[in-house]
Write a protein that holds these residues in place. Structure first.
Motif, PDB file in Angstrom:
ATOM      1  N   GLY A  40      -4.154   6.464  55.480  1.00  0.00           N
ATOM      2  CA  GLY A  40      -4.259   7.167  57.068  1.00  0.00           C
ATOM      3  C   GLY A  40      -4.323   8.650  56.739  1.00  0.00           C
ATOM      4  O   GLY A  40      -2.775   9.119  55.312  1.00  0.00           O
ATOM      5  N   VAL A  41      -5.311   8.953  57.074  1.00  0.00           N
ATOM      6  CA  VAL A  41      -3.794  11.126  57.352  1.00  0.00           C
ATOM      7  C   VAL A  41      -4.090  11.384  58.512  1.00  0.00           C
ATOM      8  O   VAL A  41      -4.800  11.571  58.969  1.00  0.00           O
ATOM      9  N   THR A  42      -2.665  11.771  59.109  1.00  0.00           N
ATOM     10  CA  THR A  42      -2.123  12.225  59.998  1.00  0.00           C
ATOM     11  C   THR A  42      -1.429  14.155  59.676  1.00  0.00           C
ATOM     12  O   THR A  42      -0.476  14.092  59.077  1.00  0.00           O
ATOM     13  N   LEU A  43      -2.404  14.549  60.472  1.00  0.00           N
ATOM     14  CA  LEU A  43      -2.104  15.972  60.491  1.00  0.00           C
ATOM     15  C   LEU A  43      -1.714  17.001  61.743  1.00  0.00           C
ATOM     16  O   LEU A  43      -1.995  16.435  62.674  1.00  0.00           O
ATOM     17  N   LYS A  52       1.664  25.872  58.496  1.00  0.00           N
ATOM     18  CA  LYS A  52       0.742  25.548  59.289  1.00  0.00           C
ATOM     19  C   LYS A  52      -0.093  24.169  60.092  1.00  0.00           C
ATOM     20  O   LYS A  52      -0.521  23.912  61.504  1.00  0.00           O
ATOM     21  N   VAL A  53       0.466  23.992  58.979  1.00  0.00           N
ATOM     22  CA  VAL A  53      -0.347  22.202  58.843  1.00  0.00           C
ATOM     23  C   VAL A  53       0.705  20.802  58.127  1.00  0.00           C
ATOM     24  O   VAL A  53       1.383  21.687  57.069  1.00  0.00           O
ATOM     25  N   LYS A  54       1.370  19.999  58.583  1.00  0.00           N
ATOM     26  CA  LYS A  54       2.134  18.992  58.429  1.00  0.00           C
ATOM     27  C   LYS A  54       1.632  17.480  58.061  1.00  0.00           C
ATOM     28  O   LYS A  54       0.063  17.016  59.025  1.00  0.00           O
ATOM     29  N   ARG A  72      -1.291  23.148  50.331  1.00  0.00           N
ATOM     30  CA  ARG A  72       0.701  24.630  50.258  1.00  0.00           C
ATOM     31  C   ARG A  72       0.018  25.494  50.434  1.00  0.00           C
ATOM     32  O   ARG A  72       0.976  25.877  51.324  1.00  0.00           O
ATOM     33  N   GLN A  73      -1.056  26.209  50.227  1.00  0.00           N
ATOM     34  CA  GLN A  73      -1.746  27.356  50.881  1.00  0.00           C
ATOM     35  C   GLN A  73      -1.646  26.955  52.394  1.00  0.00           C
ATOM     36  O   GLN A  73      -1.119  27.776  53.675  1.00  0.00           O
ATOM     37  N   LEU A  87      -7.412  24.973  65.188  1.00  0.00           N
ATOM     38  CA  LEU A  87      -8.692  25.080  64.343  1.00  0.00           C
ATOM     39  C   LEU A  87      -8.138  25.557  62.778  1.00  0.00           C
ATOM     40  O   LEU A  87      -9.182  24.534  61.794  1.00  0.00           O
ATOM     41  N   GLN A  88      -6.614  24.901  62.987  1.00  0.00           N
ATOM     42  CA  GLN A  88      -6.151  25.230  61.199  1.00  0.00           C
ATOM     43  C   GLN A  88      -6.940  23.946  60.374  1.00  0.00           C
ATOM     44  O   GLN A  88      -6.603  22.898  59.659  1.00  0.00           O
TER      45      GLN A  88
END
Ligand code: VOV
Length: 247
Positions: free
Chosen positions: A197-200, A180-182, A175-176, A206-207
């Motif tokens: 699978g992790v998709t950011l 910035k990142v979804k 949550r922080q 850099l985040q």
């Protein structure tokens, strides 16, 4: 047996990574290359229409490093549609100039570690997460992961309450990074080689490093996380496709 986590499942997902065979691509006449690019843009146009109709979503990214040259991430209501899209691409002329580099098959997943309310499938916020329109973020990061099942560190033997507590701590870190990142978590047990699978997505590359690093210190990742290969890429907007393929 401990309680299995219940999952909510949304759109099916295909991450399709391709490497361009630049040598043969350069060998054909410029005119033919233009036709092939136009044919591919026609495919993307169809995907755009599906996205406008809210029957799926897609994202194109060029991949940095030698693992692949570009990635097509496709979300659709059924596995059949993913299969059709993949086959349609494979039959397209552009595919003659690409080599498959990697793929990942999964389904958008939310788990019940954090309470979602009464009928989650009626909750608009949950629906937006299960059937997301992929953001046009400048960068993507994709990797598969497992939860460890080894000796004393077996995630799947832990009581629900322990897993819930750890997932709460996980989500507090996440949550922080709001705004910035979804993240889109896709479940792949029974579908592919890892469990998720992790998709950011982010506008500041850099985040990804900051988030993934911070999570490594959190118990659920530190003790139980096992990771596959990481892919990082930059947004390939449609109007950048001709330049990307220009030789
Ligand atoms: C960008 C931030 C972010 C945020 C806010 C966030 C929050 C949450 C919540 C609230 C929940 C549980 C409910 C649900 O929504 O499913 C999850 C679930 C999950 N996560 Fe997460 N996660 C993030 C980010 C985030 C990252 C960066 C990773 C990779 C871990 C790392 O070490 O590299 C990850 C992994 C997962 C996984 C594999 C699951 C499923 C676990 C399971 O056992 O079922 N996740 N996650």
């Amino acid at each position: 047996m401990t309680d299995a986590a219940q999952t909510l499942d949304g759109w099916y997902s295909l991450h399709d990574f391709r490497t361009v065979d630049w040598i043969t691509w350069k060998m054909i006449p410029a005119e033919e290359r233009q036709e092939i690019i136009q044919e591919f843009l026609g495919l993307v146009e169809k995907w755009n229409k599906t996205q406008t109709d809210k029957q799926g979503s897609h994202a194109l990214y060029t991949i940095v490093g030698q693992k692949a040259d570009f990635m097509m991430m496709i979300l659709r209501p059924t596995m059949e549609e993913l299969n059709e899209i993949e086959t349609e691409f494979n039959k397209s002329r552009l595919a003659e100039f690409t080599l498959p580099a990697h793929s990942y098959v999964s389904v958008v997943e939310l788990s019940n570690y954090l309470p979602a309310g009464e009928d989650p499938y009626q909750n608009p916020q949950i629906l937006a997460r299960l059937y997301p329109e992929l953001p046009k973020a400048k960068y993507v990061c994709f990797y598969p992961m497992d939860k460890r099942r080894q000796g004393a560190d077996n995630w799947y033997m832990l009581p629900m309450e322990d897993r819930r507590n750890m997932m709460r701590s996980h989500s507090m870190i996440g949550r922080q990074y709001a705004g910035k990142v979804k993240q889109i978590i896709t479940g792949s047990v029974g579908f592919d080689d890892y469990e998720w699978g992790v998709t950011l997505f982010a506008d500041d590359v850099l985040q990804f490093k900051k988030l993934v690093y911070e999570m490594r210190f959190d118990e659920v990742s530190a003790r139980y996380g096992e990771f596959g290969s990481f892919f990082v890429g930059t947004l390939l907007e449609e109007d950048r496709i001709p330049a990307f393929l220009n030789v």
